[in-house]
Design an enzyme around this catalytic site. Structure first.
Site, PDB file in Angstrom:
ATOM      1  N   HIS A 240      41.034  42.703  29.129  1.00 55.37           N
ATOM      2  CA  HIS A 240      40.392  42.220  28.031  1.00 55.37           C
ATOM      3  C   HIS A 240      38.965  41.672  28.054  1.00 55.37           C
ATOM      4  O   HIS A 240      38.380  41.429  27.150  1.00 55.37           O
ATOM      5  CB  HIS A 240      41.171  40.851  27.506  1.00 55.37           C
TER       6      HIS A 240
ATOM      7  N   HIS B  15      39.061  36.721  49.018  1.00 55.01           N
ATOM      8  CA  HIS B  15      40.600  36.888  48.886  1.00 55.01           C
ATOM      9  C   HIS B  15      41.054  37.753  49.896  1.00 55.01           C
ATOM     10  O   HIS B  15      40.754  38.805  50.080  1.00 55.01           O
ATOM     11  CB  HIS B  15      41.050  37.108  47.669  1.00 55.01           C
TER      12      HIS B  15
END
Lengths: 313, 313
Positions: free
Chosen positions: A183, A112
């Site tokens: 998470h 990216h």
């Protein structure tokens, strides 16, 4: 373009050139051809100008799905976006180049890169600068090759140190903090650099953007060439698809660029070109102890230094 | 459990029973067996109590991936969650049952049901009630069968009208508004019902929750039985995987329950069990004009009425 041109024009010109150079290099590596879509920025409110040029390479040889997007547009910050940026709602100009390449082989890392320049064009004071550069680049391997991680980080560190001594280590840490899934307790990949709100000395910030683009061209094609011949099978493919799920979780829950794009009513297909072609979510998947998959997880849970910071290279 | 028990206990008992009934029915339809994980709620702050029971059925006959989750836990609202709920940060109790079933066949619709009861246990005034029920159920077909949509909505409308005359049409509209992807201009599916902050007359709200659970058991198994024999091939599978991508986009960008769960540091694997097993993102995919895929899109872009509201059934 000379130094007399506006910063906005020079940034757009740089990003346009980078899109061309990067697409040419990826086409050389892959053998396929990007499809191009030119689009206008047309938010519902009707206050948009400009647009972009999205290039997509899909179902090809090296690249399973890849997109390189260029945009240069003017619009109006929504109250929600303005609140997040902690500025007043006002007109803005944004230009950027953004790419995500999802290789077919699980042995070749996903990569990216994003470089952007943003100008606030309304009146009034704010705690933010009136114009700034942001961006970064990070690598998401499915299997860890330390040599690749070092090469990728070294190229970025050269660009950062040319900008400012000590910048690499700050931007590297910002990347580890930004590309993190709380998470999951995992980084998205082995990191890279991340920077935002660079406003002081815009000429140097523009050079940094150029350097980061060059670093991508130096490092990722070499890594892809080195790994594309590695063998892999169903088990490696499964792992790749599961890890791609984390990429989706990051981009849709946390990524500022994605959320900024969607909330400013940018072109959905260009914003979500970053999502992988095929993804799997398996309930409570855990790699076997001692496996190569577990070794990757270990690095994602405990980010490492990849450049000898004493030497800065 | 009698009416003397606390509302929290009665809600938990209802949700526990519903999980058992639903899993038994899905196992009957599928022939496979759910795997069960019992877990404790342990947020990083150490202020959690209780936990849940997650049941997963994966790679089975009718169901490609399905989860039915029960939870009953006490914790502390984070400042961010409290702000979103527009209450002070304080202790809370939450219990709920939640399911998402992703069938293997593109002809059988994905289905979602959630029922929850939340109590704020801190001191002080707020614009929210101290305790409320919320929930809903919605259907996500990949191919439109009008008969199925009507049957699903009719079962829900019976449960809602028993709760309060006119409730179905309010809850149906709330569902169309809630399960909506602005960046796609599409509803997630053909809707159902959605309600939240039901605080007045808790006995009736508990009965509504029970009725919605029963409506699921009446409608979805019948629909699944009717469609599981329909033939499909690669093209229908592709479309299913692409549409599942929209499901992921909704759950990770918009779904309150998912974001509440992740931000209160709930058990990640239980929260994200809702994500489909295999998903595809194709750049700028458009179904052929006049195709069955285009017919589905038409309904997602222009939600319809599925129940004759004059008759209320």
């Amino acid at each position: 373009m000379g130094r007399d041109a506006s910063l906005a024009d020079r940034a757009r010109a740089l990003f346009t050139r980078l899109q061309d150079e990067i697409c040419a290099e990826v086409e050389r590596l892959d053998g396929g051809r990007f499809r191009e879509d030119v689009w206008d920025y047309r938010p519902a409110g009707g206050t948009g100008l400009g647009g972009g040029r999205t290039r997509i390479l899909a179902d090809s040889v090296l690249i399973e799905k890849g997109g390189v997007n260029l945009s240069a547009l003017e619009g109006q910050l929504s109250p929600r976006i303005a609140e997040r940026l902690r500025v007043a709602a006002q007109p803005f100009f944004a230009t950027g180049v953004s790419l995500v390449l999802h290789p077919r082989s699980p042995m070749v890392p996903t990569v990216h890169l994003n470089l952007r320049y943003i100008e606030l064009r309304g009146a009034g004071e704010s705690e933010r600068p009136r114009a700034w550069f942001g961006g970064g680049s990070d690598l998401t391997p499915f299997y860890l090759y330390e040599e690749d991680a070092r090469e990728f980080h070294r190229a970025l560190s050269r660009a950062c140190e040319a900008y400012e001594v000590g910048a690499y280590s700050r931007f590297k840490q910002a990347c580890d903090e930004y590309f993190y899934l709380p998470h999951r307790g995992e980084a998205r990949g082995i990191g890279g650099i991340f920077f935002d709100y660079l406003a002081r000395d815009p000429d140097r910030a523009l050079e940094l953007a150029q350097g980061v683009g060059r670093a991508f061209l130096e490092a990722w094609p070499a890594i892809a060439e080195r790994r594309r011949g590695e063998t892999w099978g169903e088990a490696e493919r499964e792992w790749q698809l599961i890890r791609r799920g984390r990429y989706v979780e990051f981009n849709l829950i946390h990524d500022r660029g994605t959320l900024f794009g969607l909330e400013t009513e940018g072109r959905t297909e260009s914003i979500l070109m970053s999502l992988p072609p095929v993804v799997r979510w398996a309930y409570d998947h855990r790699p076997a102890e001692g496996s190569r998959e577990a070794a990757l997880l270990e690095v994602l849970r405990h980010p490492r230094e990849w450049v000898d910071s004493a030497r800065g290279v």
